[in-house]
Write an enzyme that holds these catalytic residues in place. Structure first.
Site, mmCIF file in Angstrom:
data_model
loop_
_atom_site.group_PDB
_atom_site.id
_atom_site.type_symbol
_atom_site.label_atom_id
_atom_site.label_comp_id
_atom_site.label_asym_id
_atom_site.label_seq_id
_atom_site.Cartn_x
_atom_site.Cartn_y
_atom_site.Cartn_z
ATOM 1 N N GLU A 77 2.203 -87.434 -93.648
ATOM 2 C CA GLU A 77 1.473 -88.215 -94.643
ATOM 3 C C GLU A 77 2.175 -89.532 -94.937
ATOM 4 O O GLU A 77 1.528 -90.595 -95.012
ATOM 5 C CB GLU A 77 1.322 -87.396 -95.923
ATOM 6 C CG GLU A 77 0.699 -88.151 -97.085
ATOM 7 C CD GLU A 77 -0.733 -88.562 -96.846
ATOM 8 O OE1 GLU A 77 -1.261 -89.329 -97.667
ATOM 9 O OE2 GLU A 77 -1.332 -88.143 -95.830
ATOM 10 N N HIS A 188 -12.629 -92.726 -97.177
ATOM 11 C CA HIS A 188 -11.373 -93.175 -96.584
ATOM 12 C C HIS A 188 -11.498 -93.246 -95.068
ATOM 13 O O HIS A 188 -11.003 -94.191 -94.429
ATOM 14 C CB HIS A 188 -10.254 -92.214 -96.984
ATOM 15 C CG HIS A 188 -8.882 -92.734 -96.707
ATOM 16 N ND1 HIS A 188 -8.476 -94.015 -97.014
ATOM 17 C CD2 HIS A 188 -7.790 -92.139 -96.153
ATOM 18 C CE1 HIS A 188 -7.219 -94.188 -96.666
ATOM 19 N NE2 HIS A 188 -6.789 -93.073 -96.131
ATOM 20 N N HIS A 298 -25.124 -82.237 -89.208
ATOM 21 C CA HIS A 298 -24.248 -82.992 -88.309
ATOM 22 C C HIS A 298 -24.704 -82.839 -86.858
ATOM 23 O O HIS A 298 -24.690 -83.803 -86.085
ATOM 24 C CB HIS A 298 -22.813 -82.502 -88.476
ATOM 25 C CG HIS A 298 -21.815 -83.276 -87.656
ATOM 26 N ND1 HIS A 298 -21.739 -84.648 -87.686
ATOM 27 C CD2 HIS A 298 -20.858 -82.868 -86.781
ATOM 28 C CE1 HIS A 298 -20.772 -85.056 -86.869
ATOM 29 N NE2 HIS A 298 -20.240 -83.998 -86.300
ATOM 30 N N HIS A 355 -11.756 -86.103 -80.963
ATOM 31 C CA HIS A 355 -13.151 -86.284 -81.360
ATOM 32 C C HIS A 355 -13.275 -87.453 -82.341
ATOM 33 O O HIS A 355 -14.234 -88.231 -82.276
ATOM 34 C CB HIS A 355 -13.671 -84.998 -81.996
ATOM 35 C CG HIS A 355 -15.149 -84.966 -82.196
ATOM 36 N ND1 HIS A 355 -16.061 -85.260 -81.203
ATOM 37 C CD2 HIS A 355 -15.899 -84.668 -83.300
ATOM 38 C CE1 HIS A 355 -17.285 -85.144 -81.667
ATOM 39 N NE2 HIS A 355 -17.228 -84.801 -82.939
#
Length: 389
Positions: A77, A188, A298, A355
């Protein structure tokens, strides 16, 4: 092309490549469940880097008892934050160069950077209202300076992208403080993709991509733009799927879901954007019916994109843009294969990360096609600004 314009083109290319790397690493952080591995922002357990020694780890655990330190995740992070910050510096340099000829735009860009730093400082000291006001100013100034610049779109966007990056930093902060709230996590992701897309377009145009004067070819821009919108919407759906932990809601079945063509679904719950403040969304809060609904939408979106881009590739190839058509088609097929592999193999981290990268590359292939269909840039001087005939 002037020396400053050459520097701007080179920086834009480097920043676009770097932005792609940041998007990929951000996907790796999110998909490895490390998004809350640093419970504070922009520090990590109160440190600039992350705890490494035994006494630092003990202090971190005592300071954040609800979030025990995980050494294998915290560094991911914080490194992502360092990379994002480095990209921000590159974008600031690009914006300064693009607006340097105009005194007020030059000062607007520098003031935006100062306000952004002030906003972060206020946030770290718990002064949230001043932080929000400073951040709004930091975002608005580059947008105003860039959109009002009398120059080619690429040069205007070179300034606008600074505002996008500052807003993206705020989304990164909210991702932590709002405990992985899905709408923020999705935003984000979109912010990172938008930053990459804008920098890619600027880089392509500044590097001289474009020059189609044929009326028939320029007419294809509208179809390519529709493709960009569809891919952007599908990326948003992918972000919503990931942030709600719905990637495996249908198990490992494809094209069916849980062994059925019409499994139990709850579209209302699945697409509720807000569920209140203070909820920890790590691991997901939706039931299986809501997650299945997200996964099915999706998949439907993927089918729509596949059909449209397949048709668009054929259309572009017939009109002489064979290289662009082949690139779009190949990346599209790769992306579909990665999506199916995610389901079939149970979301392995390398495939899931790839992906995300495939989505960014698919968007890039369309942006490159759009840039190629633009009129050529005229590198004439108009107050050191690029003008487009």
């Amino acid at each position: 092309m002037s020396r400053r314009q050459k520097i701007l083109a080179t920086l834009a290319i480097l920043a676009a490549l770097f932005a792609f790397g940041v998007v990929m690493f951000g996907a790796f952080v999110r998909l490895s469940n490390a998004g809350l591995s640093c419970p504070d922002w922009p520090t990590c357990y109160g440190q600039v880097t992350w705890p490494g020694h035994a006494h630092e780890i003990a202090r971190a655990d005592a300071q954040f008892p609800d979030r025990p330190y995980e050494s294998g995740k915290a560094w991911r992070e914080q490194v992502h934050r360092f990379l994002a910050g480095s990209l921000g510096v590159m974008v600031l340099a690009i914006a300064l160069i693009a607006g340097w000829a105009s005194r007020w735009r030059r000062w607007a860009v520098m003031l935006a950077a100062i306000l952004a730093v002030g906003g972060v400082s206020c946030y770290m000291h718990g002064r949230f209202e001043p932080s929000a006001l400073l951040s709004v100013g930091a975002i608005g100034l580059p947008l105003l300076a860039g959109l009002s610049l009398p120059a080619a779109a690429a040069q205007r966007l070179a300034i606008v992208v600074l505002g996008v990056v500052i807003f993206q930093a705020m989304l990164g902060m909210w991702t932590v403080t709002l405990l992985l709230r899905p709408v923020v996590v999705m935003g984000h992701l979109l912010g990172g993709i938008t930053t990459f897309a804008l920098l890619a377009y600027v880089a392509l145009r500044m590097a001289g991509v474009g020059g189609q004067r044929s009326v028939e070819l320029q007419a294809q821009r509208h179809w390519v733009a529709v493709g960009i919108v569809l891919v952007a919407l599908q990326i948003a759906l992918g972000g919503w799927t990931s942030s709600n932990y719905a990637a495996l809601a249908c198990g490992t079945d494809f094209p069916t879901c849980l062994g059925q063509w019409a499994p139990p679904t709850d579209f209302g719950a699945g697409f509720t954007l807000s569920r209140g403040i203070g909820v920890n969304y790590e691991g997901g809060v939706l039931d299986m019916a809501a997650r299945s609904a997200i996964q099915i939408v999706h998949r439907i979106g993927a089918l729509v994109v596949f059909c449209y881009l397949g048709w668009l590739s054929h259309r572009l190839a017939r009109r002489g843009l064979r290289r662009h058509a082949v690139a779009v088609a190949l990346i599209l097929l790769l992306q579909v294969a990665l999506g199916v592999s995610n389901v079939h193999f149970g979301l392995p981290l390398p495939v899931a990360t790839a992906h995300n990268g495939g989505a960014a590359l698919l968007l890039f292939s369309l942006i490159a096609t759009l840039a190629a269909l633009q009129r050529p840039l005229n590198w004439a001087r108009d107050g050191h600004a690029l003008v487009q005939p």
